[in-house]
Design an enzyme around this catalytic site. Structure first.
Site, short mmCIF file in Angstrom:
data_model
loop_
_atom_site.label_atom_id
_atom_site.label_comp_id
_atom_site.label_asym_id
_atom_site.label_seq_id
_atom_site.Cartn_x
_atom_site.Cartn_y
_atom_site.Cartn_z
N ASP A 193 -6.24 -17.19 0.59
CA ASP A 193 -5.79 -16.09 1.47
C ASP A 193 -6.56 -16.20 2.81
O ASP A 193 -7.48 -17.03 2.93
CB ASP A 193 -6.06 -14.76 0.75
CG ASP A 193 -5.22 -13.61 1.30
OD1 ASP A 193 -4.25 -13.86 2.01
OD2 ASP A 193 -5.54 -12.44 0.97
N ASP A 240 -5.65 -18.48 9.07
CA ASP A 240 -5.56 -17.23 9.83
C ASP A 240 -6.27 -17.39 11.17
O ASP A 240 -7.46 -17.14 11.29
CB ASP A 240 -6.18 -16.09 9.02
CG ASP A 240 -6.10 -14.75 9.74
OD1 ASP A 240 -5.73 -14.75 10.93
OD2 ASP A 240 -6.42 -13.73 9.12
N GLY A 243 -0.61 -6.43 2.71
CA GLY A 243 -0.84 -4.99 2.61
C GLY A 243 0.09 -4.33 1.61
O GLY A 243 0.60 -3.22 1.84
P1 13P Z 1 -3.64 -4.91 -0.12
O1 13P Z 1 -5.12 -4.97 -0.30
O2 13P Z 1 -3.22 -3.77 0.74
O3 13P Z 1 -2.92 -4.94 -1.44
O4 13P Z 1 -3.19 -6.21 0.70
C1 13P Z 1 -3.34 -7.47 0.11
C2 13P Z 1 -3.17 -8.56 1.08
O5 13P Z 1 -2.34 -8.50 1.96
C3 13P Z 1 -4.03 -9.75 0.93
O6 13P Z 1 -3.93 -10.63 2.01
#
Ligand code: 13P
Length: 286
Positions: free
Chosen positions: A82, A104, A208
């Site tokens: 991520d 990113d 998110g």
């Molecule tokens: P949340 O923490 O809001 O579930 O978002 C996760 C996310 O987008 C990880 O990159």
């Protein structure tokens, strides 16, 4: 062979308009619980690691745990890094067998971001891996990365140009979404997802995820958000179940670690199963 490429998982999901849940796992127990939920639902699933989790375990140890736990799993799974602004960590994870990475670089100007993302795509191709890109910050700090300030939104033309010239396999647009719990229900620019998918044919990543309504998920997935990120809900289910268990242990003055692990596992499993079902992933394993 349970481990498949990110592109295969997402292109199938985009074609059939379901969402693949991408959970930010935090340790071995959460990996096992998410995988068990995916197996139970016969669903493809994405396990993603924050840079913080990679650094906490060490890349080799984390990959070793993943390999061991995915060994007996018979649904498609992919391992993704991520939000990562650090090219060294990107290269390390690609060399270490991650199936995909989110480079990113939204803090760079778009031209530099585009140039560097194209380099990351070329690097990923050498290991058969795939790349998610972004040009706008997703609001909210998560695992020590990001900002609470809303980011500048780029035009559709700039975003489409970035996607086509970098060759990214997935794109994370800012559409009013934010990491962490929403303080109030967000108003999302869902049309932007439709416009980007129509112009590029590339699956979108919905960041998110925690706190969006069922209707928002369903609508955005139908528009082409094939990857749906869930992090906060996993952390909350893990830690709130722990708190409940520890309070009960204190009350009884009975301290049994396996009872704690069972409660954590059950909570993460239930959270993962609920999201997989909601996103339409159940029964989509191949
Ligand atoms: P949340 O923490 O809001 O579930 O978002 C996760 C996310 O987008 C990880 O990159």
């Amino acid at each position: 062979m349970p481990v498949v490429s990110m592109k295969e998982i997402l292109d199938r999901a985009l074609a059939e308009r379901y969402g693949v849940a991408a959970f930010n796992i935090v340790n071995d127990l959460s990996i096992e619980a998410v995988l068990a939920a995916a197996v139970e639902e016969r669903a493809p699933v994405i396990l993603q690691t924050s840079v913080k989790t990679v650094k906490q375990y060490g890349r080799a140890q984390l990959k070793g745990i993943f390999d061991t736990l995915v060994g007996g799993v018979d649904v498609p799974v992919t391992l993704h890094l991520d939000h990562c602004p650090d090219r060294t960590v990107i290269s390390d994870c690609l060399a270490g067998g991650w199936n995909s990475v989110l480079f990113d670089a939204h803090e760079l100007d778009v031209a530099d971001n585009l140039k560097q993302t194209a380099e990351v795509v070329a690097e990923a191709r050498r290991t058969g891996a795939h790349v998610e890109g972004e040009i706008e910050g997703i609001q909210g700090v998560e695992d020590d990365l990001g900002s609470d300030e809303a980011s500048k939104i780029q035009s559709l033309e700039v975003a489409v140009d970035f996607i086509s010239r970098t060759g990214v396999d997935c794109f994370a647009p800012a559409i009013g979404n934010a990491h962490g719990q929403y303080k109030q229900a967000p108003t999302l620019n869902a049309q932007r997802v439709s416009d980007l998918v129509e112009a590029t044919g590339v699956p979108m990543a919905l960041h998110g995820g925690t706190g969006l309504s069922d209707e928002q998920f369903t609508d955005l997935i139908a528009r082409g958000c094939a990857k749906v990120n869930i992090s906060t809900a996993l952390k909350e289910s893990f830690l709130k179940s722990s708190l409940e268990q520890l309070r009960a242990a204190q009350e009884k003055d009975k301290w049994d670690p396996p009872s704690l692990f069972r409660a954590q596992r059950e909570a993460v499993f239930a959270m993962a199963r609920q999201h997989i079902r909601l996103f339409g992933g159940s029964g989509k394993a191949w």
